[in-house]
Design a protein around this motif. Structure first.
Motif, PDB file in Angstrom:
ATOM      1  N   ASP A 126       0.962  -0.999   0.042  1.00 29.93           N
ATOM      2  CA  ASP A 126       0.049  -0.035  -0.109  1.00 29.93           C
ATOM      3  C   ASP A 126       0.504   1.156  -0.033  1.00 29.93           C
ATOM      4  OD1 ASP A 126      -2.976  -1.133   0.225  1.00 29.93           O
ATOM      5  OD2 ASP A 126      -2.154  -1.957   1.781  1.00 29.93           O
ATOM      6  N   THR A 127       0.435   2.133  -0.393  1.00 28.93           N
ATOM      7  CA  THR A 127       0.962   3.452  -0.650  1.00 28.93           C
ATOM      8  C   THR A 127      -0.264   4.727   1.546  1.00 28.93           C
ATOM      9  OG1 THR A 127       0.910   3.519  -2.384  1.00 28.93           O
ATOM     10  CG2 THR A 127       1.247   5.998  -1.108  1.00 28.93           C
ATOM     11  N   TYR A 128       0.473   5.541   1.926  1.00 24.83           N
ATOM     12  CA  TYR A 128       0.727   5.832   3.016  1.00 24.83           C
ATOM     13  C   TYR A 128       0.894   6.819   2.810  1.00 24.83           C
ATOM     14  CZ  TYR A 128      -1.374   2.029   5.301  1.00 24.83           C
ATOM     15  OH  TYR A 128      -1.356   0.259   5.634  1.00 24.83           O
ATOM     16  N   PHE A 129      -0.419   7.969   3.342  1.00 24.54           N
ATOM     17  CA  PHE A 129       0.129   9.398   3.397  1.00 24.54           C
ATOM     18  C   PHE A 129       0.603  10.015   4.599  1.00 24.54           C
ATOM     19  CE2 PHE A 129      -1.702  13.781   4.861  1.00 24.54           C
ATOM     20  CZ  PHE A 129      -1.239  14.395   3.754  1.00 24.54           C
ATOM     21  N   ALA A 130       1.060  10.302   5.065  1.00 24.19           N
ATOM     22  CA  ALA A 130       2.047  10.425   6.926  1.00 24.19           C
ATOM     23  C   ALA A 130       0.893  12.289   7.615  1.00 24.19           C
ATOM     24  CB  ALA A 130       3.614  10.603   6.679  1.00 24.19           C
ATOM     25  N   VAL A 131      -0.335  11.478   8.314  1.00 28.34           N
ATOM     26  CA  VAL A 131      -0.661  13.127   8.754  1.00 28.34           C
ATOM     27  C   VAL A 131       0.207  12.930   9.972  1.00 28.34           C
ATOM     28  CG1 VAL A 131      -2.347  13.849  10.502  1.00 28.34           C
ATOM     29  CG2 VAL A 131      -2.538  12.158   8.401  1.00 28.34           C
ATOM     30  N   GLY A 132       1.844  12.831  10.136  1.00 29.13           N
ATOM     31  CA  GLY A 132       2.838  12.265  11.231  1.00 29.13           C
ATOM     32  C   GLY A 132       2.321  13.075  12.759  1.00 29.13           C
ATOM     33  N   GLU A 133       3.033  13.320  13.097  1.00 24.94           N
ATOM     34  CA  GLU A 133       2.434  12.824  14.853  1.00 24.94           C
ATOM     35  C   GLU A 133       1.625  14.043  14.925  1.00 24.94           C
ATOM     36  OE1 GLU A 133       4.902  14.765  19.055  1.00 24.94           O
ATOM     37  OE2 GLU A 133       6.205  13.340  17.476  1.00 24.94           O
ATOM     38  N   VAL A 134       1.047  12.992  16.280  1.00 23.66           N
ATOM     39  CA  VAL A 134      -0.723  13.833  16.646  1.00 23.66           C
ATOM     40  C   VAL A 134      -1.122  13.254  18.119  1.00 23.66           C
ATOM     41  CG1 VAL A 134      -1.860  13.266  14.973  1.00 23.66           C
ATOM     42  CG2 VAL A 134      -1.639  11.671  15.570  1.00 23.66           C
ATOM     43  N   VAL A 135      -1.655  13.618  19.102  1.00 18.45           N
ATOM     44  CA  VAL A 135      -1.957  12.953  20.072  1.00 18.45           C
ATOM     45  C   VAL A 135      -3.644  12.466  20.368  1.00 18.45           C
ATOM     46  CG1 VAL A 135      -2.772  13.424  22.684  1.00 18.45           C
ATOM     47  CG2 VAL A 135      -0.752  14.977  21.415  1.00 18.45           C
ATOM     48  N   THR A 136      -3.209  10.812  20.133  1.00 23.67           N
ATOM     49  CA  THR A 136      -4.969  10.331  20.242  1.00 23.67           C
ATOM     50  C   THR A 136      -5.313  10.313  21.764  1.00 23.67           C
ATOM     51  OG1 THR A 136      -5.546   8.128  19.881  1.00 23.67           O
ATOM     52  CG2 THR A 136      -3.248   8.494  19.768  1.00 23.67           C
ATOM     53  N   HIS A 137      -6.156  10.639  22.008  1.00 21.43           N
ATOM     54  CA  HIS A 137      -6.829  10.917  22.778  1.00 21.43           C
ATOM     55  C   HIS A 137      -8.169   9.731  23.011  1.00 21.43           C
ATOM     56  CE1 HIS A 137      -9.172  12.982  26.206  1.00 21.43           C
ATOM     57  NE2 HIS A 137      -8.590  12.985  27.012  1.00 21.43           N
ATOM     58  N   ASN A 138      -7.461   8.308  24.047  1.00 19.90           N
ATOM     59  CA  ASN A 138      -9.169   7.342  23.838  1.00 19.90           C
ATOM     60  C   ASN A 138      -9.963   7.895  25.046  1.00 19.90           C
ATOM     61  OD1 ASN A 138      -8.966   5.710  22.572  1.00 19.90           O
ATOM     62  ND2 ASN A 138      -7.868   4.019  22.830  1.00 19.90           N
ATOM     63  N   PRO A 139     -11.235   8.315  25.037  1.00 20.32           N
ATOM     64  CA  PRO A 139     -12.126   8.654  26.375  1.00 20.32           C
ATOM     65  C   PRO A 139     -12.111   7.782  26.447  1.00 20.32           C
ATOM     66  CG  PRO A 139     -13.718   8.489  24.382  1.00 20.32           C
ATOM     67  CD  PRO A 139     -11.781   8.230  24.131  1.00 20.32           C
ATOM     68  N   GLN A 140     -13.153   7.176  27.964  1.00 15.36           N
ATOM     69  CA  GLN A 140     -12.747   6.239  28.782  1.00 15.36           C
ATOM     70  C   GLN A 140     -14.257   5.829  28.208  1.00 15.36           C
ATOM     71  OE1 GLN A 140     -13.859   6.201  33.291  1.00 15.36           O
ATOM     72  NE2 GLN A 140     -13.525   4.492  32.876  1.00 15.36           N
ATOM     73  N   LEU A 141     -15.237   4.459  27.923  1.00 13.87           N
ATOM     74  CA  LEU A 141     -16.302   4.657  27.997  1.00 13.87           C
ATOM     75  C   LEU A 141     -16.974   3.658  28.590  1.00 13.87           C
ATOM     76  CD1 LEU A 141     -14.981   3.299  24.293  1.00 13.87           C
ATOM     77  CD2 LEU A 141     -15.897   5.364  24.364  1.00 13.87           C
ATOM     78  N   ILE A 142     -18.287   4.036  29.100  1.00 12.76           N
ATOM     79  CA  ILE A 142     -18.898   3.289  30.311  1.00 12.76           C
ATOM     80  C   ILE A 142     -20.939   3.222  29.534  1.00 12.76           C
ATOM     81  CG2 ILE A 142     -19.703   3.262  32.561  1.00 12.76           C
ATOM     82  CD1 ILE A 142     -17.719   5.285  32.809  1.00 12.76           C
ATOM     83  N   LEU A 143     -20.800   1.943  29.481  1.00 15.14           N
ATOM     84  CA  LEU A 143     -22.227   1.556  28.504  1.00 15.14           C
ATOM     85  C   LEU A 143     -23.363   1.551  30.386  1.00 15.14           C
ATOM     86  CD1 LEU A 143     -20.422   1.622  26.111  1.00 15.14           C
ATOM     87  CD2 LEU A 143     -21.642  -0.195  25.444  1.00 15.14           C
ATOM     88  N   VAL A 152      -2.327   7.399   6.827  1.00 13.69           N
ATOM     89  CA  VAL A 152      -3.418   7.378   6.421  1.00 13.69           C
ATOM     90  C   VAL A 152      -3.413   6.693   4.513  1.00 13.69           C
ATOM     91  CG1 VAL A 152      -5.861   8.350   5.691  1.00 13.69           C
ATOM     92  CG2 VAL A 152      -4.325   8.437   7.658  1.00 13.69           C
ATOM     93  N   ARG A 153      -3.953   4.973   4.580  1.00 10.89           N
ATOM     94  CA  ARG A 153      -4.131   4.009   3.763  1.00 10.89           C
ATOM     95  C   ARG A 153      -4.558   5.810   2.078  1.00 10.89           C
ATOM     96  NH1 ARG A 153      -6.168  -1.013   4.208  1.00 10.89           N
ATOM     97  NH2 ARG A 153      -4.502  -1.586   4.581  1.00 10.89           N
ATOM     98  N   MET A 154      -3.528   6.108   1.322  1.00  2.38           N
ATOM     99  CA  MET A 154      -4.348   6.713   0.196  1.00  2.38           C
ATOM    100  C   MET A 154      -5.261   5.229  -1.492  1.00  2.38           C
ATOM    101  SD  MET A 154      -0.840   8.650  -0.544  1.00  2.38           S
ATOM    102  CE  MET A 154      -1.316   9.552  -2.025  1.00  2.38           C
ATOM    103  N   VAL A 155      -5.851   5.769  -1.887  1.00  3.53           N
ATOM    104  CA  VAL A 155      -6.766   5.128  -2.415  1.00  3.53           C
ATOM    105  C   VAL A 155      -6.466   5.872  -4.038  1.00  3.53           C
ATOM    106  CG1 VAL A 155      -9.180   4.252  -3.252  1.00  3.53           C
ATOM    107  CG2 VAL A 155      -8.280   5.413  -0.565  1.00  3.53           C
ATOM    108  N   ASP A 156      -5.788   4.701  -4.602  1.00  6.48           N
ATOM    109  CA  ASP A 156      -5.251   4.926  -6.296  1.00  6.48           C
ATOM    110  C   ASP A 156      -4.427   6.281  -6.018  1.00  6.48           C
ATOM    111  OD1 ASP A 156      -6.850   3.242  -7.544  1.00  6.48           O
ATOM    112  OD2 ASP A 156      -7.977   4.150  -7.603  1.00  6.48           O
ATOM    113  N   GLY A 157      -3.479   6.958  -5.609  1.00  2.24           N
ATOM    114  CA  GLY A 157      -2.843   7.755  -5.640  1.00  2.24           C
ATOM    115  C   GLY A 157      -3.315   9.038  -4.432  1.00  2.24           C
ATOM    116  N   GLN A 158      -4.820   9.461  -4.214  1.00  6.79           N
ATOM    117  CA  GLN A 158      -5.424   9.949  -3.894  1.00  6.79           C
ATOM    118  C   GLN A 158      -5.487  10.453  -2.513  1.00  6.79           C
ATOM    119  OE1 GLN A 158      -6.024  12.245  -5.974  1.00  6.79           O
ATOM    120  NE2 GLN A 158      -5.337  10.977  -7.631  1.00  6.79           N
ATOM    121  N   LEU A 159      -5.230  11.191  -1.705  1.00  9.69           N
ATOM    122  CA  LEU A 159      -5.551  11.754  -0.378  1.00  9.69           C
ATOM    123  C   LEU A 159      -7.429  11.674   0.427  1.00  9.69           C
ATOM    124  CD1 LEU A 159      -4.160  14.821   1.410  1.00  9.69           C
ATOM    125  CD2 LEU A 159      -3.551  12.148   1.551  1.00  9.69           C
ATOM    126  N   PRO A 160      -7.741  10.558   0.970  1.00 10.86           N
ATOM    127  CA  PRO A 160      -9.144   9.907   1.226  1.00 10.86           C
ATOM    128  C   PRO A 160      -9.655  11.567   2.183  1.00 10.86           C
ATOM    129  CG  PRO A 160      -7.817   8.725   2.702  1.00 10.86           C
ATOM    130  CD  PRO A 160      -6.674  10.114   2.256  1.00 10.86           C
TER     131      PRO A 160
END
Length: 197
Positions: free
Chosen positions: A14-31, A60-68
Motif C-alpha cells: 500500500d501507499t500511505y500519507f503521513a499526517v505525522g505526529e498527533v495526540v490520540t486521546h482515548n476516552p473512557q467508555l461506560i455503557l 493514512v492509506r491512499m486510494v489510487d494515489g489520492q488522499l481520502p
C-alpha cells in the motif's frame, strides 16, 4: 526516520500519507448496565476527562494515489469503511512497524501547518458525526420493535457488544489533537430510547 506531515510512504502492498505526529486521546467508555427491565433509556457515557492521551504517528492509506475525502470533508461512509479496513494506522512513535514504511515522496502542500490542523479536525468531525449517525440508525431500528422487545434490546449480549465494539473501533479518532493540552475534558452522554415505563 520519523514520518512528517505531507510525506508519502510505501509498504509492501500500500501507499500511505503521513499526517505525522498527533495526540490520540482515548476516552473512557461506560455503557449502561442493562440487567433491569422497564428501562427508559440506554445511556452511553463517553468520558473524555477520564481518557488516556498519548503521542502517535498517524498514517493514512491512499486510494489510487489520492488522499481520502474524509481528510478534507465529511464522508461518513468512506470514513467508516476506512476504519473497518484499518486504513488509519496510529503507530507508536518508535514502533517496529515503521521499518516496513519506505519514503516515496513529499507532497507539495501550501501552508502545511494549517493543512495538518484541518485534516486532524476533519477526522475528528467525521468520527463524532459517525457516532451520531450510527446511534440514529440504531434508534430507528429499536423504535420499530414492540415495547417488550425494545425494553430487552440490550439484554442481548450480541446487541450490547455490537455497540461497544463500534465505539471502541473509532474511539482513538474521537479527540485527535496536535497537542496534549488541547484534549477534551468533558463527558459526552448519548441516549437510546428503549420505551420503558
Amino acid at each position: 526516520m520519523q514520518p512528517k506531515f505531507g510525506q508519502v510512504y510505501q509498504t509492501k502492498h500500500d501507499t500511505y500519507f503521513a499526517v505525522g505526529e498527533v495526540v490520540t486521546h482515548n476516552p473512557q467508555l461506560i455503557l449502561d448496565n442493562v440487567n433491569y427491565i422497564g428501562k427508559k433509556n440506554f445511556v452511553i457515557h463517553i468520558k473524555f476527562g477520564q481518557g488516556i492521551a498519548r503521542k502517535a504517528l498517524l498514517m493514512v492509506r491512499m486510494v489510487d494515489g489520492q488522499l481520502p475525502d474524509y481528510l478534507k470533508q465529511t464522508d461518513l461512509s468512506g470514513f467508516q469503511e476506512a476504519v473497518k479496513n484499518g486504513d488509519l494506522q496510529l503507530l507508536n512513535i518508535d514502533a517496529d512497524e515503521l521499518q516496513g514504511y519506505h519514503f516515496s515522496e513529499a507532497l507539495e502542500i501550501e501552508d502545511p501547518d494549517d493543512e495538518k490542523i484541518a485534516q486532524i479536525a476533519s477526522i475528528r468531525e467525521n468520527t463524532l458525526q459517525l457516532v451520531e449517525d450510527y446511534l440514529k440508525q440504531l434508534q430507528v431500528k429499536i423504535d420499530k420493535l414492540s415495547q417488550r422487545k425494545a425494553n430487552h434490546y440490550f439484554s442481548s449480549k450480541a446487541h450490547y457488544e455490537q455497540v461497544k465494539d463500534f465505539l471502541l473501533s473509532i474511539a482513538p479518532y474521537m479527540d485527535l489533537r496536535l497537542k496534549e493540552s488541547q484534549v477534551r475534558q468533558d463527558e459526552w452522554r448519548l441516549k437510546l430510547r428503549l420505551g420503558g415505563q
